[in-house]
Structures are given as C-alpha cells and as structure tokens.
Design an enzyme around this catalytic site. Structure first.
Site: not given
Length: 719
Positions: A26, A642
């Site tokens: 859009c 991590h």
C-alpha cells in the site's frame, strides 16, 4: 543500504519466495500473506535499516517502510523466485489467513482491493482539487444562479438554475468556452465514476477469482442497456417476469458505487472454485466465466446491487444524521479515533464511505476532520525534530516524517517512526486533534475530492480558510505540547536542564561530560541522556578484576557500580556488555557466528554471569529461551548478544531475562543473567558472541581482544 539490499534482507526474513502466498503493498507497507508464520524471522526484518516496524494483522505480515515501499517492492519482484509471486491470489488452505477473525479479514480484503487503485485515485483527485481551487478563485468567471446571486462558475457540479433546460444549455456553453478544462475534469472523475469496475477486478483477484470476470459483473450494470430500464421504470422499479414469477428490479445508478462490486466478488470467488471442481479442466476457459456471469449479473442486479447501495447509504445516513445534530461530535470522534484506527487498518471502511459520499452527494464530511488528526501527528513529529537536538538519528527520522506528511499527507512514517515509540505523545496528539476536528466539522467544512490531507490538498476542502483554522489548532497545539512537555520521560525530566543550558553548544556538553564514559562514547552522535551512566575513567588491572568479581557475584548491579569507559573518539563504539576474555569471532565454534553471517563484532568467554546494556537504547528482541537479547542503541548500532552456543536447546533453563521487548534501557542496566553450571553441565560452550547486526550500515566494524570488564572498549564502529 539501497532498496535492492533492503529487499533481499526482508525477503530472507519472510522465509523466501516459497513462503509467500500473496504479496502486495500500500502507500507505506509491504503486505505479505505467508504460508507459514513460523518461517518468518521478525528480528531479521526489524534489524533491516529503513524498516520502521513489522505488524501482524488478520493473517498478514505488514512491513512498514514509509515512502520507500514502492522502490523496495519493485526490487523484491526482481529477486529470484519472485517473478510469479507478484500480486498473486491467496489460497486460504495454504496459509494462516483463515485463523484471523472474520471482521479483520473483511478489513484486510477491503484494503487490498483499494490499494492498487489508490495511486490513480489520488492522482486524479488532485486534478479535481486544482479545478475546485481555480473555481474558488473565480478563474472561470461568474454567473447568476437561481437565487439571483452572482457566483463563480462551477464546472464540476454545473449551473444552479431552476429551469433544467436552461441549466443544460448553460452547461453546454461552458463546455464550448472551457473545452480543455472539461477534458481535465473528465480525467479527474474517471476513477471515481468507474470505481465499481476497478474494485470488482481488484477484489476478485484478492479473493482468488478471475479479476476480469470480477470487473465484468459491475460493468454490466453500468451499460446503457441496463441503465435504459430507468426510462420504463415506475418509481424506480421494473417488474420482471421469470419462471412464472414477477421479480422487482430496482433500477439504480451504480456509477461510483463500492459495496456492490465488493459483495459480488465475495460470491464470485467460491462460485468459481465450485465450477472448477464440477466442470472438466478442458472446458474451464469457456464455461466457468460464462456461468459465473450468467449467475452473478442477474443476482447482482436484483439483490446484491440494491443491497450494497442501501448498505452504503445506511452507514452514510447514520453518520450524516449525527453530523446534522452535532457536527462537532462527528469531527471530534473521527479526528480522535483515527490515531488508533490507522495502525490497525480499521480506517478503510471509512475511506469507502468517503468515496461513496463524494460520488453520491458530490461532497463528503468525514475527510475534512480527519485532516485535524493528520496535522496533529505532523505537529508532534515537528516538535520531536526540534526537541531531539542531541539525538541525530531521531531528529532525522522526525524531520523526514514531518516533511513527507505535510506535503504528502501520509501519517504512517510519523506513526511508526516516532509516535508509537514514544507513547507519551498520544495525549499531545489527541487533545489538539479532537479540538481541531470538532472545530472543522462545526464550521461546516466539507471535502470535494478524495485526497490525503496535506498542505497541497487544502483546496479540496471548502471553505478552505475555515479548514485552515482547524488545521492550525491541531498542528500548532501538538507542536507546542511537545515543546513544553517533551516526547518521553527522559526529555520531560530534563526540560529544565535543557532550558537552563540553551546557549551551550553540543561540544560544550560533551566536554563537560567527558568524565562520564558513556557520554564520551556517544559524543559523536550527540545522544542526550548519556550522562546517566556513572563517572569514571579507564580502570587499572586491579580495578577491572574487582569489577569482574562483582559482576560475577551479582546480577543486579546498577550502572553507578560499573565504570562504563567507552571511547573518547567515536560516538559509535560499543563497550563490553559482560566480563571475560574477548576473542575474535573466527574462534567461535559455530560457522554462522564465525563466518560473520549475522554481522561483525566480537565474542567473549565470560567470567561473570550477567549481561549488561553496553549503552542506552531499546530492547528490540527477547527470546522465550532467554539465551539472547537484541538491542537498538541510541547511536544507531543494533546488537545481538547471544549467551553460549546452541543454548536455545536449554529452553530457558539457567537463564533469567530482566527486560522485555520494547523496553528502554540505560547503560549498565542488567539485561539477563545465566547459571554457568547449568550451561556447562549441558555441554554447551559459554562463549558469547556480541554482534552488530546492521553491520552493512557502517564503513567498518572492528573489535579488540583480551580481558574486558563491563564498560571496557570492545567494538569500534566507523560511520
């Protein structure tokens, strides 16, 4: 990162072409219907520079890109495997869309039906805006109307005379006098008048039916043959004999109608699927469209069409009746509710009513107060651009959003780039928007063309001077609100300090705060609020050892207990988030991390058990397993920390996450802690990669090695 690179990373995050069932866009968003939501890596998409937000609505994954959306969309279509995806239809059996609620699915289909037409609709409407503006200026001259007043010539609506024949004659005179402008008028009305055919095509395609059959059904009701029934109708009704019955045919004008073709397309899709099952494949091309038209054109003429028109009128009349009694209430509600409707996609039904009003009445009373909402949003982001003088990245985002909004009328870049990040501005938008919207409706302002409300579309709203009063209230009210109250808790708390030191330069502030390690580390970016980190210089080896021990024994150390050294040379450097020995990524026993597939950075063999925020920023990712956390620092770097290798397999055992996604954090704030014994007993390496996931945004990312404590220099980034 250019559009092609953005498209590649977004496509990877979406799970590749094989995971896409429907792909379109859009004005500001990529709209993707995936076959499996589980295959989507949201963190990868969100970490892409230029992505404002990612949303899940009614089975769709929507990637908000702002004004970059079309360029990225076009580049994605060029990628391998995407050639046949395009704007493909959706098979409800192949994706998760069927899990969405009925109402949200309806809104979703409605928005996707409008989306391909929006480009042409806005373009032609701006031509109509130009014509209306010239009429208001008296460009075409004047005439005497049925009230005896001398008024400006109105080529859009025609002359207002009591004698229809005289009105038709005068209109023909105008055609001969202004033929070029009547050609432009025809261009400006083309999309509005033939909207049913276009909506029939796009809605049918979106629902999985043949788009041209979807267009043919409403087109049949717009032919001269069908409209000729008006000449023989009695009170608009023709009695049609059929199989011994007499069926009333309500003769209506379907020009510009939206709901009849939508309802017809909703029936066409299942009808086509049924016909394809019962008719041999070799006969599909002839008999499927023939029977579809044979069934649905009469059904639409007798039932679906009149019902669709009545449905639209019911909504319009309901809002219109309230508008007659209390116009200020309608304006206030529309301007206030739009802040919540746009992010959820719930504004599309109102857009349909606006277009229906324009075609049926020649004007609309919904779009004008909506402008107050838009301008309140633009006022807020303008205020943020002014206030964020120490946050270069935010200031650039807010400035771009304000300019594109004021000139283009699109609010999504402002919403996702600024407003939804700082909820404090909600009341600063709502109050002036509601007041401005109520004022606009109370003054009787109406729109005469469909257009995104911006500075350029002001002439579409009449009386324009009264409309501008409402816009000024909304825009400057929101702007002043941000300047007074700030845009988040940090700016409001620092308001008096900022005012007191207004004459200082950024360089003065940085020099003053060099004792603060984070302030020095962020000096190049000029990030406000960095002085909340504790003061201190680089430590000696003994001090580092002491801090390491403290980090190991406590997972709740405040930033004041940790000297965040940072670098005195670059605002993009990243301090160490935990204690241990820094090693190159190449030594990490995992090919993805070692190969820098997720970004460059460093790894730390931890001696402590707590991960701290290396600098101020926002948590953009947490995981149910608790083994990692993603950050977007205020300086623009995006990090993935991590803990351990393959520790996701522990399913959260041994991890304690102390923050949530979306939370703002300060330098030195504890993010998570971990139990070393649990990880070691499970046989997983403890080495902790610290990655700059948006490495491609920078010229160079390098890292140091050796012993580090929380706050020590770790990663150096060159802009």
């Amino acid at each position: 990162m250019n559009n092609s690179q953005m498209g590649e990373q977004i496509l990877e995050g979406l799970g590749g072409p094989e995971n896409i069932s429907h792909f379109t866009h859009c004005a500001t968003r990529l709209r993707v219907t995936p076959k499996s939501h589980g295959a989507i890596d949201k963190d990868k998409i969100e970490s892409t520079p230029g992505v404002l937000s990612i949303l899940e609505q009614s089975g769709q994954t929507q990637v908000v890109l702002g004004d970059k959306v079309e360029g990225v969309y076009n580049e994605m279509l060029k990628l391998p495997g995407m050639k046949n995806v395009g704007e493909g239809t959706v098979d409800a059996d192949d994706n998760d869309e069927k899990k969405a609620g009925l109402l949200t699915r309806v809104f979703d289909v409605l928005s996707d039906a409008f989306r391909p037409i929006l480009w042409a609709l806005l373009g032609t409407s701006m031509i109509l805006t130009l014509i209306v503006f010239l009429q208001q200026l008296g460009f075409f001259g004047t005439y005497t109307d049925l009230t005896g007043q001398v008024v400006n010539i109105d080529i859009v609506n025609g002359p207002r005379l009591s004698d229809p024949d005289a009105a038709a004659s005068m209109l023909n005179e105008w055609r001969l006098k202004f033929p070029f402008w009547f050609i432009l008028l025809a261009a400006s009305l083309s999309v509005l008048q033939f909207m049913p055919i276009m909506i029939g095509a796009t809605a049918a395609k979106r629902l999985g039916a043949n788009m041209w059959v979807g267009a043919a059904i409403p087109a049949a009701l717009m032919t001269g043959t069908f409209q000729g029934f008006a000449d023989v109708a009695t009170d608009g009704v023709v009695q049609v004999p059929f199989l011994g019955l007499t069926i009333p045919l309500y003769v209506m004008n379907y020009t510009g109608q939206i709901f009849p073709p939508l309802f017809a397309a909703a029936l066409l899709a299942p009808l086509e699927r049924f016909l394809k099952k019962v008719i041999p494949t070799m006969l599909h091309m002839v008999f499927v469209p023939m029977l579809s038209v044979l069934i649905l054109v009469p059904l639409t003429a007798f039932l679906i069409g009149p019902f669709g028109i009545k449905f639209a009128l019911l909504i319009s009349d309901f809002i219109g009746n309230i508008n007659e009694i209390a116009p200020w209430l309608v304006g206030a509600l529309i301007a206030g509710l739009y802040l919540f409707m746009v992010p959820l996609g719930l504004h599309w039904p109102l857009n349909a009513v606006m277009i229906n009003n324009l075609q049926t009445n020649g004007f609309d009373f919904i779009q004008s107060p909506m402008g107050a909402y838009n301008f309140a949003v633009f006022g807020v982001v303008t205020g943020v651009a002014i206030r964020a003088r120490h946050n270069k990245l935010l200031r650039q985002t807010a400035t771009g959003a304000a300019v594109s909004g004021l000139l283009g009328g699109i609010s999504e870049p402002s919403l996702y780039g600024v407003v939804l990040r700082y909820k404090r501005v909600f009341p600063l938008i709502l109050v002036p928007a509601v007041i401005g919207g109520a004022l606009i409706s109370m003054l009787g302002v109406k729109s005469y063309a469909f257009a995104f409300t911006s500075l350029l579309s002001i002439p579409a709203m009449q009386p324009a001077p009264l409309y501008m009063i409402g816009l000024a209230v909304a825009y400057f009210g929101a702007l002043v609100g941000v300047l007074i109250f700030g845009y988040d808790s940090k700016t409001s708390k620092k308001a008096l300090e900022d005012d007191a030191t207004e004459g200082e330069t950024v360089a003065d502030r940085v020099e003053e705060n060099k004792t603060s390690s984070v302030a020095a580390g962020l000096a190049g970016a000029g990030v406000a609020g960095a002085a909340t980190a504790s003061a201190g210089a680089h430590r000696s080896a003994d001090q580092a050892s002491d801090t390491t021990t403290a980090a190991s024994s406590s997972d709740s150390a405040a930033s004041a207990d940790l000297p965040w050294a940072g670098s005195n040379n670059s605002g993009l450097d990243v301090p160490a988030p935990l204690a241990g020995r820094a090693i190159p990524l190449a030594e990490v026993p995992d090919p993805i991390f070692a190969g820098e597939k997720l970004g460059k950075g460093a790894a730390i063999e931890p001696s402590g058990n707590t991960v701290y925020a290396p600098a101020a920023g926002k948590v953009i990712a947490t995981f149910p397993s608790g083994h990692a956390v993603g950050l977007r620092l205020d300086n623009g770097a995006e990090l993935l920390i991590h803990v351990g290798i393959d520790t996701v397999s522990l399913n959260g055992q041994g991890f304690d996450v102390k923050v949530t996604k979306g939370q703002q954090v300060e330098a030195g704030q504890a993010l998570l802690s971990f139990d070393r014994k649990v990880i070691e007993d499970a046989g997983f390496p403890l080495v902790t990669p610290v990655l700059v996931t948006n490495t491609v945004k920078f010229s160079e990312v390098s890292a140091k090695t050796g012993e580090v404590a929380p706050g020590d220099d770790l990663i150096q980034i060159t802009a």
